[in-house]
Design an enzyme around this catalytic site. Sequence first.
Site, mmCIF file in Angstrom:
data_model
loop_
_atom_site.group_PDB
_atom_site.id
_atom_site.type_symbol
_atom_site.label_atom_id
_atom_site.label_comp_id
_atom_site.label_asym_id
_atom_site.label_seq_id
_atom_site.Cartn_x
_atom_site.Cartn_y
_atom_site.Cartn_z
ATOM 1 N N HIS A 16 -9.024 72.350 -18.591
ATOM 2 C CA HIS A 16 -9.418 73.745 -18.397
ATOM 3 C C HIS A 16 -8.276 74.672 -18.806
ATOM 4 C CE1 HIS A 16 -10.783 77.475 -16.548
ATOM 5 N NE2 HIS A 16 -9.677 77.507 -15.843
ATOM 6 N N ASP A 51 -6.182 93.489 -47.022
ATOM 7 C CA ASP A 51 -6.423 92.207 -46.358
ATOM 8 C C ASP A 51 -5.132 91.840 -45.645
ATOM 9 O OD1 ASP A 51 -7.112 89.344 -45.816
ATOM 10 O OD2 ASP A 51 -8.825 89.845 -47.082
ATOM 11 N N TRP A 67 -1.831 71.579 -17.038
ATOM 12 C CA TRP A 67 -1.629 72.209 -18.357
ATOM 13 C C TRP A 67 -0.157 72.431 -18.632
ATOM 14 C CZ3 TRP A 67 0.333 76.676 -20.573
ATOM 15 C CH2 TRP A 67 0.820 77.645 -19.694
ATOM 16 N N SER A 111 -0.495 76.241 -36.454
ATOM 17 C CA SER A 111 -1.467 77.305 -36.672
ATOM 18 C C SER A 111 -0.936 78.643 -36.183
ATOM 19 C CB SER A 111 -2.774 76.941 -35.963
ATOM 20 O OG SER A 111 -3.553 78.083 -35.755
ATOM 21 N N SER A 112 -0.363 78.648 -34.973
ATOM 22 C CA SER A 112 0.140 79.902 -34.409
ATOM 23 C C SER A 112 1.290 80.467 -35.230
ATOM 24 C CB SER A 112 0.640 79.676 -32.981
ATOM 25 O OG SER A 112 -0.438 79.519 -32.122
ATOM 26 N N HIS A 150 7.035 81.183 -20.419
ATOM 27 C CA HIS A 150 7.015 82.555 -19.945
ATOM 28 C C HIS A 150 6.729 83.560 -21.046
ATOM 29 C CE1 HIS A 150 6.758 85.288 -16.781
ATOM 30 N NE2 HIS A 150 7.384 86.143 -17.561
ATOM 31 N N GLU A 184 5.012 82.927 -23.462
ATOM 32 C CA GLU A 184 3.603 82.658 -23.754
ATOM 33 C C GLU A 184 2.667 83.568 -22.945
ATOM 34 O OE1 GLU A 184 1.879 80.862 -25.832
ATOM 35 O OE2 GLU A 184 -0.090 80.880 -24.853
ATOM 36 N N TYR A 232 3.204 86.520 -22.018
ATOM 37 C CA TYR A 232 3.217 87.855 -22.640
ATOM 38 C C TYR A 232 2.535 87.834 -23.995
ATOM 39 C CZ TYR A 232 6.000 88.969 -18.699
ATOM 40 O OH TYR A 232 6.402 89.124 -17.414
ATOM 41 N N SER A 287 -5.029 100.202 -24.765
ATOM 42 C CA SER A 287 -4.443 101.464 -25.214
ATOM 43 C C SER A 287 -5.280 102.147 -26.286
ATOM 44 C CB SER A 287 -3.024 101.221 -25.749
ATOM 45 O OG SER A 287 -2.225 100.640 -24.755
ATOM 46 N N HIS A 347 11.880 81.497 -13.023
ATOM 47 C CA HIS A 347 11.174 81.909 -11.796
ATOM 48 C C HIS A 347 9.929 81.044 -11.557
ATOM 49 C CE1 HIS A 347 8.965 85.045 -14.450
ATOM 50 N NE2 HIS A 347 8.243 83.964 -14.364
ATOM 51 N N HIS A 348 9.583 80.203 -12.540
ATOM 52 C CA HIS A 348 8.519 79.234 -12.317
ATOM 53 C C HIS A 348 9.057 77.987 -11.610
ATOM 54 C CE1 HIS A 348 5.589 81.298 -14.957
ATOM 55 N NE2 HIS A 348 6.668 81.683 -15.602
ATOM 56 N N THR A 398 6.284 97.431 -17.183
ATOM 57 C CA THR A 398 4.853 97.205 -16.983
ATOM 58 C C THR A 398 4.232 98.375 -16.213
ATOM 59 O OG1 THR A 398 5.394 94.869 -16.863
ATOM 60 C CG2 THR A 398 3.168 95.488 -16.269
ATOM 61 N N LYS A 416 3.553 101.295 -18.349
ATOM 62 C CA LYS A 416 2.293 101.188 -19.079
ATOM 63 C C LYS A 416 1.122 101.601 -18.204
ATOM 64 C CE LYS A 416 3.157 97.849 -22.640
ATOM 65 N NZ LYS A 416 2.372 98.574 -23.639
ATOM 66 N N ARG A 438 -2.623 73.843 -4.990
ATOM 67 C CA ARG A 438 -3.459 73.840 -6.183
ATOM 68 C C ARG A 438 -3.587 72.429 -6.734
ATOM 69 N NH1 ARG A 438 0.592 76.219 -10.891
ATOM 70 N NH2 ARG A 438 -1.243 75.978 -12.206
#
Lengths: 517, 299
Positions: A67, A96, A132, A160-161, A244, A246, A248, A259, A293-294, A319, A322, A441
């Site tokens: 998932h 293009d 994951w 790809s990315s 991390h 990722e 963002y 926006s 922090h993870h 943040t 924004k 979890r």
Amino acid sequence: MAHGPAKGIGRWLFTTNHKDIGTMYLWFSFAMFLMGGFFAMVIRAELFQPGMQIVKPEFFNQMTTMHGLVMVFGAIMPAFVGLANWMIPLQIGAPDMALPRMNNLSFWILPFAFTLLTATFFMEGGAPNFGWTFYAPLSTTYAPPTVNYFIFGVHLMGASSIMGSINIIATVLNMRAPGMTLMKMPMFVWTWLITAFLLIAVMPVLAGAVTMMLMDINFGTSFFNAAGGGDPVLFQHVFWFFGHPEVYIIILPAFGVISHIIPTFSRKPLFGYSSMVYATASIAFLSFIVWAHHMFLVGMPIGGELYFMYATMLIAVPTAAKVFNWISTMFRGSLTFETPMLYAVAFVILFTIGGFTGIMLAIAPADVQYHDTYFVVAHFHYVMVAGAIFSSTAAVYYWLPKWTGKMYNETMGKVQFWISFIGFNITFFPQHFIGLAGMPRRYSDYALQFSDWNMISSIGAFTYGAAQLLFLFNVVRTIRSGTPVSEPKTWEGAEGLEWTLPTPVPYHTFSTPPTIK
Amino acid sequence: MSTEGSYYVPESSKLPVFAATGLGLIALGAGSWVQGQSPWVFLAGALVLAFTLYAWFALVIKENIAGMNSDQLKRSYVWGMGWFIFSEAMFFAVFFGSLYYIRALVLPWLGGEATENELLWAGFEPTWPLMVTPDQAANGDAAQFLGPEQNMSFPGWDKILHWLPLWNTIILLSSSVTVHIAHTGIKNNDRKKFNLWLGITVFLGIIFLILQAEEYIEAYNHMGLTLSSGIYGTTFFMLTGFHGAHVTFGTIMLFVQWVRGLKGHFNDKDQFGFEAASWYWHFVDVVWVGLFLFVYILA
């Protein structure tokens, strides 16, 4: 290049057109969204009641792992790449993408990568089951043999990315219409420029992490094995140095979409454009220096805990800038609430909730209680679902009339929004409570005192899931038999180059670049 | 098709989907190959990818010679190559970062710096290069991970001339100079100079790879230094191995540019294919300097 698209399947297989490729990305993303959503439904069905009802614990672990992987790498990221493909050339007045053939390669790698990843369900040992975040040694010493396919699948996604991001950067830096200076670029383009930079910086780090795993599993190295002088915690450092930024990568393009939608339906220009740009850049910079922090519970030295705690809290500043800018844009605007705007307003509210729980989690001593509980699950689903998924859904409603020349059914859209909104909150708000009460979890079973909220959460999840089928129905119905629209501006308050083009947009646009004053 | 002043957007192309197929087969084949199955799927994928890339580059070169590439399109290629090299730099950064983390933090911790290690790895002393693994210190010869017998560090001034890394450093640094001389040659339309010095660069690249292979053979056969001899062997082979792979790619790139130079593809105004390869070459050279410092000297 005056002619239109080729006929048949060849159009899609061999295309170099950014709109075709964008469309493929979006459909692929939605297919993955349904698959990842199906896994989520299995998870919620099993957790509907305590005890084991539907699946075995081993399979439950495969469900949570797949998932997460499918939603992050298959649904959310390709959705925004699809939007980038469609919108960046239109918004900067380019004919293009800068490198159109490589663009098609970036897309066609993905079906191979996810076929490989999904095929592991049918192989000996089953699909990846280590979460994951694939922490070592769960993903090395104790992994099923299919972990090797997972590793090479991740390499494909990374390739790809990286190619997609190189293309986006080259397009934005090199293909802007004359007169479009950097500080005149639409916010969606700005957020994607910075996102692409983040992707090129951290996808190789992910590649490094899975390569170390591959070597540890098959070739006797000891990166993540203390017996040989390595350290499993090294895996977490490398993973979160990717992981991390990722998050963002996932949320910055969402900021870009919001926006655009909020000014359009407030009929006011975006408040604080330049501060939005600087805030985006600041968030991107901070994302590189807060990863641990993870990992507050791995036994870091106290100095490390303190540093990562304070640095993480700093992110709240750009943040919040924004969020205040979006609110100020709406303030005294001439507001209407079509479906994209409903989603955008919901985004601002729910994303802010996810942001606040993020600050709670950033507090190292408090995180000892929250870590690896459903509170974390609730937190990141408020930013992933209400942040990324809501905004990409909003983007589809917002630009679909422009793409197809047909209007979606507004009533159905609003109904779909409200079911999603209510279903989402019923699913994830209670997870804050059971998390704070201590439910961990990634478990297939739980203690009896968590039963009520889990049942409510599951009901919410089924509701939310059903609403996505309504979304699919509305989009397909629009494409097949929606009310035709031909005004260049679908929305009266919309600004930007894409709204100067005919509706539906022709197959080739801006062959000669417009001049921006 | 392209007209003056407009950006060349190619017609639909079969190349990307073939390249993706090749990559997909490589991933599938590599996944089964490492599990002990036959390498045929992997090799088939590699073959598909190699042919596709050959056709792809040939097409791009043909388009360039036909004058379809505007200055703007050429800038896209420049940005593309630049950011590709940046992604490669980040890939190496992971391995350098891991080396730093292991040397500066992990080994002292395993050696009992923060807490006692008597229960886990009794008797383990952190050193670098790590000759005795924690496993070996605690469990003797019953250990799964045994440290190397010798390492690749600076052997002392008396043996310096037999120290291969020094020769490799000299070779690779020289090759950066020779590729630059070739660049100045083509900038002045001096094709002879270009062909000569680029040829020398390719030759130096090959010599580097031969010496690197010699070093590996020595390590495996005489020094007991392998991928599985603890974290020293791990970091040593992974860092130098990925660098060696990049030197291999760089040498192939420069060789292709050399052949193109012989065919007369380049002149003083148009030599991007060569320039891109030379940037890549300078990049692997810089990485080597980092390796020489952090893997070989500061030990």
